[in-house]
Scaffold this motif. Structure first.
Motif, PDB file in Angstrom:
ATOM      1  N   GLY A  81       0.710  -1.146  -0.165  1.00  0.00           N
ATOM      2  CA  GLY A  81      -0.165   0.127   0.078  1.00  0.00           C
ATOM      3  C   GLY A  81       0.888   1.366   0.123  1.00  0.00           C
ATOM      4  N   PHE A 190      -7.586  -4.496  -2.485  1.00  0.00           N
ATOM      5  CA  PHE A 190      -6.499  -3.250  -2.666  1.00  0.00           C
ATOM      6  C   PHE A 190      -6.159  -3.281  -4.000  1.00  0.00           C
ATOM      7  N   LEU A 210      -6.576   3.930  -0.138  1.00  0.00           N
ATOM      8  CA  LEU A 210      -5.443   3.016   0.656  1.00  0.00           C
ATOM      9  C   LEU A 210      -4.792   3.533   1.821  1.00  0.00           C
ATOM     10  N   SER A 213      -6.663   3.038   4.864  1.00  0.00           N
ATOM     11  CA  SER A 213      -6.783   1.893   5.361  1.00  0.00           C
ATOM     12  C   SER A 213      -5.870   1.330   6.270  1.00  0.00           C
TER      13      SER A 213
END
Length: 271
Positions: A81, A190, A210, A213
């Motif tokens: 990420g 993702f 992202l 998250s």
């Protein structure tokens, strides 16, 4: 019914169930903005069905061992990420997504070479999130543009997660719990968000989802640790239920804390 036909029908049914979970969660994430979207993306909507189906085919010891392999993979996902978020600010869609996926594959390939303990897996997560969460913080606050859904969104997301479930279920018997635990945690949500959202709304807004998250993904790692401990003590059904409850409780707590902080930052009206 021949055993081969029974296996195929059961596999297709499992693939369809898992695909339905991911598609539904993706719709919610797209329509609620980067904060809620990031929390929804870290629910076990991809790994959860994979582990449920593994539990139907294998004993509790298999699931517990698989969870130990999945735990450090969660650390690989946060680095994936971070790679995408940073690259997506300026680089093209293929470069951003390609580099992020490559990072995950390299880290997961290294992870599968070792026999992990619960302590080692937790330590790797603490280090990874301790590095990544501060670095992601400045990318979280981006206005989310309107997302126009295309006809191929549903088939694309469904095919991704269905393929993952098929691989996990079909290969678990001969690759063992260690590799199954690694494969089950591939970040389907993702990947689908990067591939679908980036070309439409650009890199920074997609990266914001992202980035938001990160804290939810930390709770997902905690849920994996709970899964291992609970499965070892109480069996697969209770272990999976405890892990799901941990994920949901963690994300609800993050959402509640976010709502409490929001009014503090709102400007006062002029009297």
């Amino acid at each position: 019914m021949p055993p081969e036909l029974h296996f195929i029908i059961l596999l297709v049914l499992r693939m369809a169930i898992a695909a339905a979970f991911v598609v539904s969660a993706s719709f919610i994430a797209e329509r609620t903005g980067p904060v809620i979207g990031g929390l929804v993306a870290t629910l076990p909507i991809s790994a959860g069905p994979s582990y449920v189906f593994l539990a139907l085919d294998h004993d509790a010891a298999f699931i517990a061992q698989g969870a130990l392999s999945s735990l450090p993979v969660n650390a690989a996902t946060i680095f994936m990420g971070l790679t995408y978020v940073v690259q997506a600010q300026r680089r093209s869609f293929p470069a951003s997504v390609g580099s992020a996926v490559a990072v995950w594959i390299v880290l997961a390939s290294i992870i599968r070479l070792f026999d992990w303990t619960l302590t080692a897996g937790l330590a790797v997560n603490l280090v990874a999130f301790g590095i990544c969460i501060p670095l992601l913080a400045k990318y979280r606050h981006v206005k989310m543009p309107l997302v126009t859904r295309r006809w191929y969104d549903i088939p694309f997301r469904a095919s991704l997660v269905a393929t993952l479930v098929a691989i996990v279920v079909s290969t678990s018997g001969w690759v063992g719990p260690r590799v199954s635990g690694v494969i089950a945690l591939y970040p389907i949500v993702f990947t689908s968000m990067m591939v679908i959202l980036h070309p439409r709304i650009g890199g920074p807004p997609t990266a914001a989802v992202l980035a938001n998250s990160a804290w939810g993904l930390l709770g997902f790692g905690l849920a994996i640790a709970v899964l291992h401990a609970a499965v070892t003590q109480f069996g697969s059904a209770i272990g999976l239920s405890c892990a799901l409850a941990t994920c949901i409780g963690w994300n609800l707590t993050l959402w509640w804390m976010g709502r409490r902080k929001r009014p503090m930052h709102q400007p006062r009206r002029a009297s």
